[in-house]
Design a protein around this motif. Structure first.
Motif, PDB file in Angstrom:
ATOM      1  N   SER A  24       0.826  -1.202   0.000  1.00 45.33           N
ATOM      2  CA  SER A  24       0.000   0.000   0.000  1.00 45.33           C
ATOM      3  C   SER A  24       0.862   1.254   0.000  1.00 45.33           C
ATOM      4  O   SER A  24       0.489   2.279  -0.571  1.00 45.33           O
ATOM      5  CB  SER A  24      -0.950   0.003   1.193  1.00 45.33           C
ATOM      6  OG  SER A  24      -0.208   0.156   2.402  1.00 45.33           O
ATOM      7  N   ALA A  25       2.045   1.188   0.603  1.00 46.46           N
ATOM      8  CA  ALA A  25       2.961   2.329   0.563  1.00 46.46           C
ATOM      9  C   ALA A  25       3.459   2.558  -0.856  1.00 46.46           C
ATOM     10  O   ALA A  25       3.607   3.689  -1.303  1.00 46.46           O
ATOM     11  CB  ALA A  25       4.134   2.103   1.513  1.00 46.46           C
ATOM     12  N   CYS A  26       3.697   1.470  -1.594  1.00 49.75           N
ATOM     13  CA  CYS A  26       4.120   1.604  -2.989  1.00 49.75           C
ATOM     14  C   CYS A  26       2.989   2.120  -3.863  1.00 49.75           C
ATOM     15  O   CYS A  26       3.209   2.876  -4.793  1.00 49.75           O
ATOM     16  CB  CYS A  26       4.593   0.261  -3.536  1.00 49.75           C
ATOM     17  SG  CYS A  26       6.154  -0.285  -2.834  1.00 49.75           S
ATOM     18  N   ALA A  27       1.776   1.702  -3.569  1.00 51.26           N
ATOM     19  CA  ALA A  27       0.640   2.119  -4.391  1.00 51.26           C
ATOM     20  C   ALA A  27       0.342   3.604  -4.207  1.00 51.26           C
ATOM     21  O   ALA A  27      -0.126   4.261  -5.124  1.00 51.26           O
ATOM     22  CB  ALA A  27      -0.591   1.296  -4.044  1.00 51.26           C
ATOM     23  N   GLY A  28       0.658   4.154  -3.055  1.00 47.46           N
ATOM     24  CA  GLY A  28       0.399   5.571  -2.825  1.00 47.46           C
ATOM     25  C   GLY A  28       1.283   6.459  -3.690  1.00 47.46           C
ATOM     26  O   GLY A  28       0.864   7.473  -4.216  1.00 47.46           O
ATOM     27  N   THR A  29       2.534   6.066  -3.851  1.00 47.33           N
ATOM     28  CA  THR A  29       3.448   6.851  -4.674  1.00 47.33           C
ATOM     29  C   THR A  29       3.416   6.407  -6.122  1.00 47.33           C
ATOM     30  O   THR A  29       3.851   7.139  -6.992  1.00 47.33           O
ATOM     31  CB  THR A  29       4.893   6.727  -4.142  1.00 47.33           C
ATOM     32  OG1 THR A  29       5.268   5.346  -4.178  1.00 47.33           O
ATOM     33  CG2 THR A  29       4.985   7.258  -2.733  1.00 47.33           C
ATOM     34  N   GLY A  30       2.954   5.229  -6.372  1.00 47.43           N
ATOM     35  CA  GLY A  30       2.900   4.706  -7.737  1.00 47.43           C
ATOM     36  C   GLY A  30       4.161   3.941  -8.068  1.00 47.43           C
ATOM     37  O   GLY A  30       5.248   4.292  -7.639  1.00 47.43           O
ATOM     38  N   LEU A  31       3.995   2.880  -8.820  1.00 42.62           N
ATOM     39  CA  LEU A  31       5.144   2.086  -9.218  1.00 42.62           C
ATOM     40  C   LEU A  31       5.803   2.642 -10.472  1.00 42.62           C
ATOM     41  O   LEU A  31       6.896   2.254 -10.813  1.00 42.62           O
ATOM     42  CB  LEU A  31       4.717   0.628  -9.454  1.00 42.62           C
ATOM     43  CG  LEU A  31       4.268  -0.131  -8.208  1.00 42.62           C
ATOM     44  CD1 LEU A  31       3.773  -1.507  -8.579  1.00 42.62           C
ATOM     45  CD2 LEU A  31       5.392  -0.229  -7.197  1.00 42.62           C
ATOM     46  N   VAL A  32       5.129   3.547 -11.175  1.00 35.29           N
ATOM     47  CA  VAL A  32       5.667   4.142 -12.390  1.00 35.29           C
ATOM     48  C   VAL A  32       5.789   5.648 -12.186  1.00 35.29           C
ATOM     49  O   VAL A  32       4.836   6.312 -11.802  1.00 35.29           O
ATOM     50  CB  VAL A  32       4.765   3.836 -13.606  1.00 35.29           C
ATOM     51  CG1 VAL A  32       5.313   4.512 -14.844  1.00 35.29           C
ATOM     52  CG2 VAL A  32       4.656   2.345 -13.822  1.00 35.29           C
ATOM     53  N   ASN A  33       6.969   6.156 -12.448  1.00 35.36           N
ATOM     54  CA  ASN A  33       7.249   7.574 -12.294  1.00 35.36           C
ATOM     55  C   ASN A  33       7.509   8.164 -13.676  1.00 35.36           C
ATOM     56  O   ASN A  33       8.349   7.666 -14.419  1.00 35.36           O
ATOM     57  CB  ASN A  33       8.479   7.758 -11.394  1.00 35.36           C
ATOM     58  CG  ASN A  33       8.779   9.199 -11.112  1.00 35.36           C
ATOM     59  OD1 ASN A  33       7.922  10.060 -11.268  1.00 35.36           O
ATOM     60  ND2 ASN A  33      10.001   9.467 -10.701  1.00 35.36           N
ATOM     61  N   THR A  34       6.783   9.210 -14.053  1.00 38.26           N
ATOM     62  CA  THR A  34       6.987   9.878 -15.335  1.00 38.26           C
ATOM     63  C   THR A  34       7.815  11.126 -15.105  1.00 38.26           C
ATOM     64  O   THR A  34       7.507  11.933 -14.241  1.00 38.26           O
ATOM     65  CB  THR A  34       5.635  10.261 -15.972  1.00 38.26           C
ATOM     66  OG1 THR A  34       4.851   9.086 -16.117  1.00 38.26           O
ATOM     67  CG2 THR A  34       5.842  10.889 -17.331  1.00 38.26           C
ATOM     68  N   ARG A  35       8.892  11.261 -15.886  1.00 37.76           N
ATOM     69  CA  ARG A  35       9.757  12.423 -15.731  1.00 37.76           C
ATOM     70  C   ARG A  35      10.317  12.838 -17.085  1.00 37.76           C
ATOM     71  O   ARG A  35      10.220  12.101 -18.061  1.00 37.76           O
ATOM     72  CB  ARG A  35      10.874  12.162 -14.741  1.00 37.76           C
ATOM     73  CG  ARG A  35      11.799  11.047 -15.118  1.00 37.76           C
ATOM     74  CD  ARG A  35      12.758  10.743 -13.956  1.00 37.76           C
ATOM     75  NE  ARG A  35      13.545   9.577 -14.238  1.00 37.76           N
ATOM     76  CZ  ARG A  35      14.725   9.605 -14.851  1.00 37.76           C
ATOM     77  NH1 ARG A  35      15.231  10.746 -15.220  1.00 37.76           N
ATOM     78  NH2 ARG A  35      15.382   8.507 -15.085  1.00 37.76           N
ATOM     79  N   THR A  36      10.895  14.004 -17.131  1.00 36.70           N
ATOM     80  CA  THR A  36      11.470  14.545 -18.357  1.00 36.70           C
ATOM     81  C   THR A  36      12.978  14.525 -18.250  1.00 36.70           C
ATOM     82  O   THR A  36      13.543  15.012 -17.275  1.00 36.70           O
ATOM     83  CB  THR A  36      10.982  15.983 -18.602  1.00 36.70           C
ATOM     84  OG1 THR A  36       9.563  15.978 -18.689  1.00 36.70           O
ATOM     85  CG2 THR A  36      11.560  16.545 -19.876  1.00 36.70           C
ATOM     86  N   GLN A  37      13.626  13.960 -19.268  1.00 37.26           N
ATOM     87  CA  GLN A  37      15.080  13.964 -19.338  1.00 37.26           C
ATOM     88  C   GLN A  37      15.507  14.975 -20.399  1.00 37.26           C
ATOM     89  O   GLN A  37      14.849  15.134 -21.413  1.00 37.26           O
ATOM     90  CB  GLN A  37      15.614  12.593 -19.748  1.00 37.26           C
ATOM     91  CG  GLN A  37      15.478  11.532 -18.711  1.00 37.26           C
ATOM     92  CD  GLN A  37      16.039  10.198 -19.197  1.00 37.26           C
ATOM     93  OE1 GLN A  37      16.153   9.955 -20.379  1.00 37.26           O
ATOM     94  NE2 GLN A  37      16.367   9.338 -18.254  1.00 37.26           N
TER      95      GLN A  37
END
Length: 148
Positions: A24-37
């Motif tokens: 549940s701690a992982c689900a709160g932050t999300g397992l996929v992070n979208t970012r700009t390189q």
């Protein structure tokens, strides 16, 4: 003895509870992070780059380019923006890529600008073979034994 049997019965429940809290701690932050390189290309800055604009003004508006190319007396500057998804396990996939190419003429004035996307690129495979080195491949133990 009844206390020990109660602990044995409760240990799988406690393990499941701890696993549930962890997930549940992982689900709160999300397992996929979208970012700009790379460089973030603002639309209003792209509109300011028109044919005839000087190289100094392009540098003032967009900043220093990430990559440059000079061929045949003409120069090209490239600004690359890549939006990627990164999983919690380190797997990175490119979702969107935008390349702003600014081409200059011999007078250091903008001749043309072009915006390329991910679909404009070509996918190629990297060769997995290796060039054999001079001599003989030896393991660590063989190299130590050969020195005697």
């Amino acid at each position: 003895m009844p206390l020990r049997t109660a602990l044995v019965r409760l240990s799988p429940i406690a393990a499941a509870f701890a696993l549930g809290i962890t997930l549940s701690a992982c689900a709160g932050t999300g397992l996929v992070n979208t970012r700009t390189q790379g460089y973030v290309i603002p639309n209003d800055a792209v509109q300011q780059i028109r044919p005839g604009v000087s190289m100094d003004l392009v540098r003032a508006v967009l900043g220093s380019p990430q990559t440059t190319n000079t061929f045949g007396g003409q120069t090209a500057w490239y600004y690359i923006e890549t939006k990627v998804n990164q999983t919690a396990f380190g797997l990175t996939t490119a979702q969107e890529r935008t390349v702003l190419a600014v081409y200059f003429d011999n007078n250091n004035r903008v001749a043309e600008r072009a915006v390329y996307g991910l679909e404009d690129g070509a996918v190629f495979t990297i060769e997995g073979q290796r060039t054999p080195s001079f001599g003989q491949d030896a393991t660590f133990v063989q190299s130590i034994l050969s020195s005697f």
